[in-house]
Design a protein around this motif. Structure first.
Motif, short mmCIF file in Angstrom:
data_model
loop_
_atom_site.label_atom_id
_atom_site.label_comp_id
_atom_site.label_asym_id
_atom_site.label_seq_id
_atom_site.Cartn_x
_atom_site.Cartn_y
_atom_site.Cartn_z
N SER A 344 -50.43 22.37 27.07
CA SER A 344 -51.02 21.04 27.18
C SER A 344 -52.54 21.10 27.28
O SER A 344 -53.25 20.20 26.82
N SER A 345 -53.07 22.18 27.87
CA SER A 345 -54.52 22.32 28.01
C SER A 345 -55.18 22.74 26.70
O SER A 345 -56.25 22.25 26.35
N ALA A 346 -54.54 23.67 26.00
CA ALA A 346 -55.20 24.31 24.85
C ALA A 346 -54.87 23.66 23.52
O ALA A 346 -55.54 23.93 22.52
N TYR A 347 -53.85 22.80 23.47
CA TYR A 347 -53.38 22.27 22.19
C TYR A 347 -54.50 21.58 21.40
O TYR A 347 -54.72 21.86 20.22
N GLY A 348 -55.21 20.67 22.05
CA GLY A 348 -56.24 19.91 21.34
C GLY A 348 -57.34 20.80 20.80
O GLY A 348 -57.82 20.60 19.68
N PHE A 349 -57.75 21.80 21.58
CA PHE A 349 -58.81 22.70 21.13
C PHE A 349 -58.34 23.52 19.93
O PHE A 349 -59.09 23.76 18.98
N ILE A 350 -57.08 23.97 19.97
CA ILE A 350 -56.53 24.74 18.85
C ILE A 350 -56.51 23.90 17.58
O ILE A 350 -56.92 24.36 16.51
N ILE A 351 -56.04 22.65 17.69
CA ILE A 351 -55.99 21.78 16.51
C ILE A 351 -57.39 21.48 16.00
O ILE A 351 -57.64 21.45 14.79
N GLN A 352 -58.32 21.26 16.91
CA GLN A 352 -59.70 21.00 16.49
C GLN A 352 -60.25 22.19 15.73
O GLN A 352 -60.96 22.04 14.72
N THR A 353 -59.95 23.41 16.21
CA THR A 353 -60.40 24.62 15.54
C THR A 353 -59.77 24.75 14.16
O THR A 353 -60.43 25.07 13.18
N LEU A 354 -58.46 24.49 14.08
CA LEU A 354 -57.77 24.57 12.79
C LEU A 354 -58.32 23.54 11.81
O LEU A 354 -58.49 23.82 10.62
N ASN A 355 -58.59 22.34 12.30
CA ASN A 355 -59.13 21.30 11.42
C ASN A 355 -60.51 21.68 10.88
O ASN A 355 -60.89 21.26 9.78
N GLY A 356 -61.25 22.46 11.66
CA GLY A 356 -62.56 22.91 11.20
C GLY A 356 -62.50 24.11 10.28
O GLY A 356 -63.51 24.49 9.69
N GLY A 357 -61.30 24.71 10.18
CA GLY A 357 -61.15 25.88 9.31
C GLY A 357 -61.28 27.17 10.09
O GLY A 357 -62.14 27.31 10.96
N VAL A 358 -60.40 28.12 9.81
CA VAL A 358 -60.40 29.41 10.49
C VAL A 358 -60.33 30.51 9.44
O VAL A 358 -59.41 30.52 8.60
N ALA A 359 -61.29 31.42 9.47
CA ALA A 359 -61.29 32.58 8.56
C ALA A 359 -61.09 32.16 7.10
O ALA A 359 -60.30 32.74 6.36
N GLY A 360 -61.80 31.12 6.71
CA GLY A 360 -61.73 30.68 5.33
C GLY A 360 -60.55 29.79 5.01
O GLY A 360 -60.41 29.32 3.87
N TRP A 361 -59.66 29.56 5.99
CA TRP A 361 -58.49 28.71 5.73
C TRP A 361 -58.75 27.32 6.27
O TRP A 361 -59.25 27.15 7.38
N HIS A 362 -58.41 26.31 5.50
CA HIS A 362 -58.51 24.93 5.93
C HIS A 362 -57.15 24.27 5.74
O HIS A 362 -56.48 24.52 4.73
N PRO A 363 -56.72 23.44 6.69
CA PRO A 363 -55.43 22.77 6.50
C PRO A 363 -55.49 21.84 5.30
O PRO A 363 -56.56 21.30 4.97
N PRO A 364 -54.38 21.67 4.58
CA PRO A 364 -54.37 20.76 3.42
C PRO A 364 -54.87 19.36 3.78
O PRO A 364 -55.51 18.71 2.96
N SER A 365 -54.56 18.90 4.97
CA SER A 365 -55.09 17.64 5.47
C SER A 365 -55.30 17.79 6.96
O SER A 365 -54.62 18.59 7.61
N PRO A 366 -56.24 17.06 7.55
CA PRO A 366 -56.50 17.21 9.00
C PRO A 366 -55.24 16.96 9.83
O PRO A 366 -54.46 16.05 9.55
N ILE A 367 -55.04 17.81 10.83
CA ILE A 367 -53.90 17.67 11.72
C ILE A 367 -54.26 16.66 12.80
O ILE A 367 -55.26 16.81 13.49
#
Length: 412
Positions: A344-367
């Protein structure tokens, strides 16, 4: 036990070193000594404090005006609205004359130290386990530059005062006027426990803080605040805020496509149920420490507008309840409690990081899906279930209410 395997002195020291390193790094980036950050929540806190000194703080409650000042002062803008009650403006005005890096260092550093001291007082020898459970929330609050440590300290001081049966517990409770929705559960607990002196002190403190804000900022600050609250509610209903960073049932349902009206009804039902559990705990004559801990947890379920950086308050409730939980929960159940707290604490930060792209990967659409709310609900439900069990063993380490209580007054 589960916590003893992980919450070792070495791990605790490593966590503290990591926290200090992040604070210093963020302060250096805000100061320009390292590559600068995009605008953070602390930028807005600092800007609002500057607007107090400029005499245009009322403009902060209207997003277009706030964005204009952001551009003027920083050359950037971000969707970071201002909806805090007027007394909090005075808090941030104290830090506004300082360069932003130094202001961040003092604000976050001072409130974190105060929070850890209060948390240590409540948790006793279980402090390493509580730090382990709370670590993602600590790091997130620092990264945002938010006020979670301040509100956590005020809630913790209120809890200590209630355990010691002191009317002065109402002073920090009243200062929660800066974020009153997070104190509703604890205020309800004080009410059903009939702590009249505490409640009177809380009301008096709230009125005094509001009066000082009115005197300093002018009476029109309240109409500006109310307009800002309405604007924030409209933006929330329209989905303009990052729902995945929120920890409310409302955010979960809205991000799942549920209409705003139905999501708000569900949020109201959850809030009423949470207060009902506090009342039930009092009627069942549960130990005072458990009642107060449940009341703290209930405060996190009150508002649709609650974020992950508010979860240091969860650490206060968890510290109050942990001795009883460890005496009732099996090892895998303890691991589940810690895991849900981390999630519950880390979920939002993880999604924010994924939405910004990680190691050249970007989600097909923002989560955008918000899952912290259901994780928090599951966590609190499990806590309640475990507390209803008979204890299998005694757990030493946390100060008892008797230990925390003030010594009896000697009379002649």
């Amino acid at each position: 036990m589960f916590h003893e395997k992980l919450a070792t002195p070495f791990v605790t020291r490593a966590f503290i070193v990591a926290v200090v390193a992040v604070i210093l790094t963020w302060a250096a980036r805000l100061s320009g000594l390292l590559p600068r950050l995009d605008l953070t929540d602390f930028n807005v806190l600092h800007i609002a404090g500057q607007m107090v000194w400029r005499g245009d703080i009322a403009d902060a409650y209207h997003l277009p005006n706030l964005l204009r000042v952001m551009r003027e002062l920083t050359g950037q803008e971000a969707l970071l609205p201002w909806a805090y009650p007027p007394p909090f403006n005075l808090v941030m005005a104290l830090f506004a004359p300082l360069p932003i890096g130094l202001a961040f260092l003092l604000f976050i550093g001072a409130t974190l130290i105060a929070f850890l001291l209060v948390l240590r007082r409540i948790s006793g020898l279980l402090f390493p386990a509580v730090i382990l459970a709370l670590f993602p929330s600590l790091m997130l609050t620092i990264a945002c530059g938010q006020n979670g440590f301040l509100t956590g300290t005020l809630i913790g001081l209120t809890c200590l005062g209630l355990l010691q049966q002191r009317g002065s517990a109402g002073l920090p409770l009243g200062l929660m006027v800066i974020k009153p929705h997070l104190a509703v559960g604890l205020a309800a607990g004080a009410l059903v426990m009939r702590r009249w002196t505490c409640l009177a002190a809380a009301v008096g403190t709230t009125l005094l803080a509001s009066g000082i804000a009115t005197l300093v900022l002018g009476p029109t600050i309240w109409s500006a605040f109310l307009r800002g609250a309405n604007e924030a509610s409209a933006n929330l209903a329209a989905g303009h805020y990052p729902l995945y960073r929120m920890i409310s049932v409302y955010a979960w349902l809205r991000s799942s496509g549920v209409p705003a009206t139905l999501a708000l009804l569900a949020q109201s039902a959850v809030a009423v149920t949470a207060v009902g559990f506090v009342l039930f705990a009092v009627r069942k004559r549960l130990p005072q420490r458990q009642i107060i801990g449940i009341a703290v947890m209930a405060g996190l379920l009150m508002s649709p507008y609650a974020y992950d950086y508010d979860l240091p308050i969860y650490g206060i409730g968890f510290a109050l309840l942990l001795p009883d939980l460890l005496g009732r929960a099996r090892r895998h159940e303890q691991a589940l409690l810690f895991g849900l707290g981390w999630g519950s604490s880390a979920y939002g930060f993880i999604i924010q990081t994924l939405n910004g792209g990680v190691a050249g990967w970007h989600p097909p659409s923002p989560i955008s899906l918000s899952l912290a709310g259901p994780m928090l609900i599951a966590l609190l439900a499990l806590i309640w279930i475990f507390l209803r069990r008979e204890p299998a063993r005694a757990i030493a380490g946390a100060p008892s209410p008797q230990t925390l209580a003030s010594p009896p007054v000697q009379t002649a």
